[in-house]
Scaffold this active site. Structure first.
Site, mmCIF file in Angstrom:
data_model
loop_
_atom_site.group_PDB
_atom_site.id
_atom_site.type_symbol
_atom_site.label_atom_id
_atom_site.label_comp_id
_atom_site.label_asym_id
_atom_site.label_seq_id
_atom_site.Cartn_x
_atom_site.Cartn_y
_atom_site.Cartn_z
ATOM 1 N N TYR A 56 42.225 44.950 21.912
ATOM 2 C CA TYR A 56 42.639 45.390 23.074
ATOM 3 C C TYR A 56 43.918 45.878 22.322
ATOM 4 C CZ TYR A 56 43.858 47.056 28.106
ATOM 5 O OH TYR A 56 44.279 47.699 28.783
ATOM 6 N N ARG A 107 43.187 55.285 23.073
ATOM 7 C CA ARG A 107 42.955 55.836 24.537
ATOM 8 C C ARG A 107 43.647 56.783 24.926
ATOM 9 N NH1 ARG A 107 42.647 52.384 29.675
ATOM 10 N NH2 ARG A 107 44.502 51.309 28.278
ATOM 11 N N TYR A 149 54.572 47.759 31.117
ATOM 12 C CA TYR A 149 54.161 47.176 30.457
ATOM 13 C C TYR A 149 55.447 47.225 29.812
ATOM 14 C CZ TYR A 149 50.611 45.286 33.038
ATOM 15 O OH TYR A 149 49.803 45.017 33.846
ATOM 16 N N ARG A 162 46.804 51.219 39.755
ATOM 17 C CA ARG A 162 46.059 50.391 40.059
ATOM 18 C C ARG A 162 45.013 50.082 41.662
ATOM 19 N NH1 ARG A 162 47.521 45.900 36.806
ATOM 20 N NH2 ARG A 162 49.890 46.314 36.880
ATOM 21 N N GLU A 197 38.519 38.780 36.485
ATOM 22 C CA GLU A 197 39.390 39.829 36.769
ATOM 23 C C GLU A 197 38.168 40.274 37.650
ATOM 24 O OE1 GLU A 197 39.976 44.156 34.125
ATOM 25 O OE2 GLU A 197 41.137 42.482 33.883
#
Length: 341
Positions: free
Chosen positions: A145, A152, A204, A217, A325
């Protein structure tokens, strides 16, 4: 790339539909996209608007159908399958991992996505879904990830973190090393929404990898549109820390507390949004451990009954300690279709 000439206000309606003939779901000239889930869904159809998501459903095997404005045109363009009504665009790209692994596959997928949308009449990304195999395999910065997040960001190139789309990143469970990315883009920009209970993902700290995740979000639709709030993948994260490790139902409760805060933040911009989930909501629920699927289904039955349509899927979450999730859309009652046979 050809798009319809007629301009109307953006419209998106999300339906969960029971069908034994998925090709029929694409018959409407207002259908932007249709999704099947799991091994029993067709792997492919001739129509580029169809996509199979390789996550097994628990319970009814609904198809997900997006309706926009008619007429919708569609096509294929250098690895991108797409459909557009002139105001909204559905696009999908699937990249097989090879030399360079997941990082390079993600970079290629996002570079193509960015170039495609930038050159279209719908250059504003509203929502992206990412499905990758073995999402938490590897230790530290070698975790897949984390490598995906690096790829990305490199594929997107220079970007404004304040304008990032809503997004989900989930682990495939079929063993196929394919980076599957699909998205919703618009002719007009939406408004990103952050959760006051959480650190923005793009902020983060370094402990989560060399590249912070690149998403908002949630995303409010463009002003004047007939569209729901687009909810990113949401879990039991407060601040930037995972909560309730090993406590499935506590994680589920924390997730919905986060949704309450997120919807509250969105209602500052659009007070007409319902404060709580209901008939105008559609949820996709991702559950890490197969044996937890019935427990999550029962908990959702107790919480919502039949009031909130939902699809429950067996999937890997991007943090090992998180068991569940959820993402979806949320709008006013009547803004979404009903479950149909």
């Amino acid at each position: 790339m050809h798009n319809p000439m007629e301009d109307t206000s953006p419209r998106l309606q999300v339906d969960y539909v029971d069908s034994t003939a998925p090709a029929v779901l694409l018959a409407g000239d207002d259908v932007l996209a249709a999704f099947g889930f799991g091994a029993d869904a067709p792997a492919a159809l001739p129509d580029p608007r169809y996509l199979r998501i390789p996550l097994e459903p628990h319970g009814p095997a609904w198809f997900e159908v997006w309706h926009g404005n008619a007429p919708v045109v569609r096509g294929r363009d250098d690895g991108v399958r797409w459909a557009s009504d002139g105001q909204l665009l559905f696009g999908v790209i699937e990249i097989h991992e090879g030399v360079g692994g997941i990082q390079e596959a993600a970079r290629r997928a996002y570079a193509r996505l960015a170039a495609f949308t930038a050159s279209s009449r719908t250059p504003h990304l509203l929502r992206i879904w990412n499905y990758v195999d073995d999402i938490t395999l590897g230790a530290g910065d070698d975790e897949r990830y984390r490598a995906f997040c690096v790829g990305r960001a490199r594929g997107l190139g220079s970007f404004d973190v304040q304008a990032l789309p809503a997004a989900t990143a989930i682990g495939r469970c079929d063993g196929e090393r394919v980076v599957q990315v699909y998205w919703l883009a618009s002719a007009a920009p939406g408004t990103p929404v952050e959760n006051p209970r959480q650190v923005s993902a793009y902020r983060y700290p370094r402990q989560y990898g060399p590249q912070s995740p690149s998403f908002a979000r949630a995303m409010l639709p463009p002003p004047g549109s007939s569209m729901p709030l687009l909810l990113s993948g949401t879990a039991a994260v407060v601040g930037h820390a995972s909560m309730h490790d090993g406590e499935l139902l506590a994680q589920l409760d924390e997730t919905f507390t986060n949704f309450d805060a997120l919807v509250g933040a969105a209602r500052v911009h659009d007070p007409s949004l319902p404060p709580h989930f209901g008939p105008g909501t559609r949820l996709k629920v991702y559950v890490r451990d197969r044996h937890d699927l019935p427990l999550v289904a029962d908990a959702l039955d107790r919480r919502f009954g039949d009031a909130v349509p939902r699809i429950i899927l067996h999937a890997a979450i991007c943090r090992r300690e998180l068991a569940v999730e959820i993402d979806g859309v949320h709008g006013r009652p009547g803004s979404q279709g009903n479950l149909a046979a």
